[in-house]
Scaffold this motif. Structure first.
Motif, PDB file in Angstrom:
ATOM      1  N   ASP A 160      28.447  26.764  38.105  1.00  0.00           N
ATOM      2  CA  ASP A 160      27.275  25.929  37.451  1.00  0.00           C
ATOM      3  C   ASP A 160      26.368  26.412  37.325  1.00  0.00           C
ATOM      4  OD1 ASP A 160      29.553  24.187  37.327  1.00  0.00           O
ATOM      5  OD2 ASP A 160      28.563  22.538  39.029  1.00  0.00           O
ATOM      6  N   LYS A 161      25.049  26.864  38.468  1.00  0.00           N
ATOM      7  CA  LYS A 161      24.037  27.979  37.927  1.00  0.00           C
ATOM      8  C   LYS A 161      23.971  29.339  38.395  1.00  0.00           C
ATOM      9  CE  LYS A 161      22.024  24.245  39.315  1.00  0.00           C
ATOM     10  NZ  LYS A 161      21.781  23.229  38.340  1.00  0.00           N
ATOM     11  N   LEU A 162      25.069  29.523  38.252  1.00  0.00           N
ATOM     12  CA  LEU A 162      24.628  31.150  38.284  1.00  0.00           C
ATOM     13  C   LEU A 162      26.175  32.056  37.217  1.00  0.00           C
ATOM     14  CD1 LEU A 162      24.444  32.295  41.859  1.00  0.00           C
ATOM     15  CD2 LEU A 162      22.936  32.103  40.227  1.00  0.00           C
ATOM     16  N   ASN A 163      26.996  30.842  36.526  1.00  0.00           N
ATOM     17  CA  ASN A 163      28.236  31.069  36.020  1.00  0.00           C
ATOM     18  C   ASN A 163      29.321  32.305  35.957  1.00  0.00           C
ATOM     19  OD1 ASN A 163      26.600  29.606  33.670  1.00  0.00           O
ATOM     20  ND2 ASN A 163      24.965  31.645  33.198  1.00  0.00           N
ATOM     21  N   PHE A 164      29.278  32.160  37.603  1.00  0.00           N
ATOM     22  CA  PHE A 164      30.632  32.811  38.248  1.00  0.00           C
ATOM     23  C   PHE A 164      31.777  32.198  37.459  1.00  0.00           C
ATOM     24  CE2 PHE A 164      27.752  34.463  40.399  1.00  0.00           C
ATOM     25  CZ  PHE A 164      28.282  35.889  41.275  1.00  0.00           C
ATOM     26  N   LYS A 165      33.402  32.895  36.288  1.00  0.00           N
ATOM     27  CA  LYS A 165      34.484  31.942  36.520  1.00  0.00           C
ATOM     28  C   LYS A 165      35.377  32.692  37.540  1.00  0.00           C
ATOM     29  CE  LYS A 165      32.365  31.858  32.522  1.00  0.00           C
ATOM     30  NZ  LYS A 165      32.242  30.197  32.413  1.00  0.00           N
ATOM     31  N   CYS A 166      36.341  32.566  37.441  1.00  0.00           N
ATOM     32  CA  CYS A 166      37.290  32.453  38.354  1.00  0.00           C
ATOM     33  C   CYS A 166      38.496  33.943  38.235  1.00  0.00           C
ATOM     34  CB  CYS A 166      39.212  31.890  38.009  1.00  0.00           C
ATOM     35  SG  CYS A 166      38.060  29.979  38.658  1.00  0.00           S
ATOM     36  N   LEU A 167      38.149  34.763  38.726  1.00  0.00           N
ATOM     37  CA  LEU A 167      38.591  36.258  38.800  1.00  0.00           C
ATOM     38  C   LEU A 167      40.152  36.772  38.799  1.00  0.00           C
ATOM     39  CD1 LEU A 167      37.827  39.209  39.180  1.00  0.00           C
ATOM     40  CD2 LEU A 167      38.108  38.768  41.630  1.00  0.00           C
ATOM     41  N   ASN A 168      40.567  36.954  37.795  1.00  0.00           N
ATOM     42  CA  ASN A 168      41.727  37.853  37.427  1.00  0.00           C
ATOM     43  C   ASN A 168      41.550  39.344  38.294  1.00  0.00           C
ATOM     44  OD1 ASN A 168      44.672  39.604  36.389  1.00  0.00           O
ATOM     45  ND2 ASN A 168      44.233  37.460  34.032  1.00  0.00           N
ATOM     46  N   PRO A 169      42.290  39.551  38.926  1.00  0.00           N
ATOM     47  CA  PRO A 169      42.563  40.753  39.976  1.00  0.00           C
ATOM     48  C   PRO A 169      42.877  42.317  38.635  1.00  0.00           C
ATOM     49  CG  PRO A 169      43.291  39.563  40.887  1.00  0.00           C
ATOM     50  CD  PRO A 169      42.809  38.433  39.906  1.00  0.00           C
ATOM     51  N   GLY A 170      43.864  41.545  37.877  1.00  0.00           N
ATOM     52  CA  GLY A 170      44.194  42.484  37.080  1.00  0.00           C
ATOM     53  C   GLY A 170      44.208  43.012  35.884  1.00  0.00           C
ATOM     54  N   ASN A 171      42.780  42.196  35.458  1.00  0.00           N
ATOM     55  CA  ASN A 171      41.196  42.395  34.502  1.00  0.00           C
ATOM     56  C   ASN A 171      40.179  43.243  35.101  1.00  0.00           C
ATOM     57  OD1 ASN A 171      43.322  41.244  32.736  1.00  0.00           O
ATOM     58  ND2 ASN A 171      41.975  39.393  32.757  1.00  0.00           N
ATOM     59  N   ASN A 172      40.057  43.811  36.781  1.00  0.00           N
ATOM     60  CA  ASN A 172      38.924  44.670  36.611  1.00  0.00           C
ATOM     61  C   ASN A 172      39.046  45.540  37.762  1.00  0.00           C
ATOM     62  OD1 ASN A 172      36.422  42.610  36.426  1.00  0.00           O
ATOM     63  ND2 ASN A 172      37.747  41.116  36.755  1.00  0.00           N
TER      64      ASN A 172
END
Length: 261
Positions: A160-172
């Motif tokens: 909510d405060k830092l705008n993190f999202k769920c990670l998709n390991p394959g995309n990174n």
């Protein structure tokens, strides 16, 4: 980045990146730096840092020195000459990858840093120090940032405060071991500092805003403003430009031109 630094902040090995009032934000580069910090430890009769001490029985000076010796990036917020208000530890887990096509090299994937921990002195929480420390850190690192919050409250804060999202390991290009982590992708991470400056200019640029309001009040009251005061304000303005939005920049620029007329 604002480059007017506090002469009283003379901690060896502290690279100060930003000053906001009497709080300096920067990166500690040597273990010697840690010995020069005043670190309040939370006890029954004293408010202070307590998470690692309570959970792992780990002394904070050992934690910070170990982070530096392990090659991690250690960012800190320091009040006055030496009082530690907060710290953030980052570990680089992957390098950026580049691709060259027709003689032009572009970054395909930015590096990834793991935010191992961030902690703010309990007496100085909820006033933006942690968010500003984080924003300055990721602005300096120019990287994707991932983290694994250890409780639901922390997860909500990062989302909510830092705008993190769920990670998709394959995309990174990361291992599946990071599938439960959160990510703040670059360049969104790098834009965070300017976004904070636009939304909370008094927090990020207190000297500039305070000087502007003081000079504006004196000008409205018909009081004289010395060339020295105008010059000091111009220096603050020039050093802060990259963090200002167009509206505030034009407002301050017009004010300076009117004072110079």
């Amino acid at each position: 980045m604002l480059e007017i630094l506090d002469d009283k902040m003379a901690i060896e090995g502290l690279n100060v990146l930003h000053m906001a009032g009497d709080i300096g934000y920067g990166v500690l580069e040597t273990g010697i730096s840690v010995d020069q910090l005043t670190i309040d430890i939370g006890q029954s009769n004293n408010v202070g840092f307590n998470y690692f001490h309570n959970k792992f029985g780990m002394p904070y000076d050992f934690l910070l020195k170990s982070s530096i010796s392990s090659g991690h990036s250690l960012f800190v917020a320091v009040k006055g000459s030496d009082q530690l208000l907060g710290f953030a530890r980052f570990e680089k887990i992957s390098d950026e990858t580049e691709k060259t096509y027709k003689g032009k090299t572009n970054i395909v994937n930015y590096s990834v840093h793991l935010l191992r921990s961030i902690e703010v002195h309990p007496a100085h929480r909820h006033v933006g120090i942690g968010r500003l420390l984080f924003a300055i850190s990721v602005n300096q690192l120019e990287t994707n940032v991932i983290t694994l919050p250890d409780n639901q409250g922390a997860a909500r804060f990062f989302k909510d405060k830092l705008n993190f999202k769920c990670l998709n390991p394959g995309n990174n290009g990361l291992s599946s071991r990071y599938k439960d982590y959160l990510i703040l992708p670059y360049p969104r991470a790098r834009a965070m500092l300017k976004t904070m400056a636009v939304n909370y200019p008094r927090m990020v640029l207190p000297e500039l805003i305070g000087s502007y309001e003081s000079l504006k009040f004196r000008d409205n009251m018909g009081k004289s403003i010395s060339k020295s005061d105008i010059s000091d304000f111009q220096v603050l303005f020039q050093n802060s430009k990259e963090l200002l939005d167009n509206k505030l920049m034009n407002e301050l620029d017009s004010f300076i031109k009117r004072l110079d007329a």
